[in-house]
Design a protein around this motif. Structure first.
Motif, PDB file in Angstrom:
ATOM      1  N   VAL A   1      15.887 109.587  26.420  1.00 23.83           N
ATOM      2  CA  VAL A   1      16.025 108.140  26.648  1.00 23.83           C
ATOM      3  C   VAL A   1      15.079 107.421  25.694  1.00 23.83           C
ATOM      4  N   GLU A   2      15.635 106.479  24.944  1.00 25.64           N
ATOM      5  CA  GLU A   2      14.831 105.706  24.011  1.00 25.64           C
ATOM      6  C   GLU A   2      14.924 104.234  24.369  1.00 25.64           C
ATOM      7  N   THR A   3      13.767 103.629  24.631  1.00 27.78           N
ATOM      8  CA  THR A   3      13.702 102.204  24.898  1.00 27.78           C
ATOM      9  C   THR A   3      12.959 101.542  23.740  1.00 27.78           C
ATOM     10  N   GLU A   4      12.772 100.249  23.821  1.00 34.76           N
ATOM     11  CA  GLU A   4      12.076  99.552  22.739  1.00 34.76           C
ATOM     12  C   GLU A   4      10.618  99.983  22.610  1.00 34.76           C
ATOM     13  N   ARG A   5      10.024 100.477  23.680  1.00 39.94           N
ATOM     14  CA  ARG A   5       8.601 100.808  23.648  1.00 39.94           C
ATOM     15  C   ARG A   5       8.276 102.283  23.777  1.00 39.94           C
ATOM     16  N   ARG A   6       9.167 103.067  24.361  1.00 38.27           N
ATOM     17  CA  ARG A   6       8.840 104.465  24.637  1.00 38.27           C
ATOM     18  C   ARG A   6      10.043 105.373  24.387  1.00 38.27           C
TER      19      ARG A   6
ATOM     20  N   VAL B   1      18.989 110.470  34.903  1.00 37.49           N
ATOM     21  CA  VAL B   1      18.862 109.110  34.383  1.00 37.49           C
ATOM     22  C   VAL B   1      19.927 108.238  35.022  1.00 37.49           C
ATOM     23  N   ASP B   2      19.497 107.090  35.536  1.00 36.03           N
ATOM     24  CA  ASP B   2      20.415 106.090  36.056  1.00 36.03           C
ATOM     25  C   ASP B   2      20.169 104.804  35.276  1.00 36.03           C
ATOM     26  N   LEU B   3      21.209 104.327  34.574  1.00 33.19           N
ATOM     27  CA  LEU B   3      21.099 103.121  33.760  1.00 33.19           C
ATOM     28  C   LEU B   3      21.909 102.014  34.425  1.00 33.19           C
ATOM     29  N   HIS B   4      21.256 100.876  34.676  1.00 33.17           N
ATOM     30  CA  HIS B   4      21.908  99.735  35.314  1.00 33.17           C
ATOM     31  C   HIS B   4      21.783  98.520  34.405  1.00 33.17           C
TER      32      HIS B   4
ATOM     33  N   GLU C   1      16.222 104.146  35.512  1.00 34.24           N
ATOM     34  CA  GLU C   1      15.455 104.972  36.448  1.00 34.24           C
ATOM     35  C   GLU C   1      15.578 106.422  35.990  1.00 34.24           C
ATOM     36  N   MET C   2      14.427 107.064  35.847  1.00 36.11           N
ATOM     37  CA  MET C   2      14.403 108.460  35.416  1.00 36.11           C
ATOM     38  C   MET C   2      13.613 109.289  36.419  1.00 36.11           C
ATOM     39  N   HIS C   3      14.087 110.495  36.636  1.00 34.67           N
ATOM     40  CA  HIS C   3      13.422 111.422  37.552  1.00 34.67           C
ATOM     41  C   HIS C   3      13.105 112.703  36.801  1.00 34.67           C
TER      42      HIS C   3
ATOM     43  N   VAL D   1      10.210 107.369  36.982  1.00 29.97           N
ATOM     44  CA  VAL D   1       9.896 106.288  36.052  1.00 29.97           C
ATOM     45  C   VAL D   1      10.964 105.211  36.205  1.00 29.97           C
ATOM     46  N   ARG D   2      10.528 103.976  36.236  1.00 27.74           N
ATOM     47  CA  ARG D   2      11.467 102.844  36.273  1.00 27.74           C
ATOM     48  C   ARG D   2      11.063 101.900  35.149  1.00 27.74           C
TER      49      ARG D   2
END
Length: 107
Positions: A32-37, A44-47, A60-62, A79-80
């Protein structure tokens, strides 16, 4: 500490982080790649959320690992993350079997 010492320290920390990533990546199912991490996770649950016309993402990641060289504990249970930028989620390919380089087969 001089600027050169700090740069050397950060370079060594990044190399150590890369080695840790290389050693554990096969234990995870998603990147999972976000703007910061950058994260590794097994669930993984993406909403996609919409609030007052603003669109944002909630991830949301477990059972996750966080790419952050300044974080003392990179393994986290849950992680949320909320972000207004794009989120990239990729499923990692898991080989059926993995043999060590020195498996003792062949010549």
């Amino acid at each position: 500490m001089s600027a050169e010492d700090l740069e050397k320290y950060e370079t060594e920390m990044e190399l150590q982080l890369y080695r840790e990533y290389r050693d554990i990546v096969r234990q995870f199912s998603y990147v999972v790649e976000t703007e910061r991490r950058f994260y590794l996770a097994n669930q993984v649950d993406l909403h996609v959320r919409n609030s007052d016309g603003e669109v944002y993402f909630e991830v949301e990641m477990h059972d996750a690992w966080v790419w952050d060289m300044y974080r003392p504990a990179r393994f986290v249970k849950n992680v949320r993350v909320m972000t207004f930028k794009d989120v990239n989620v990729e499923e990692l390919e898991k080989p059926d079997i993995s043999l060590p380089d020195d498996a003792g087969f062949g010549g």
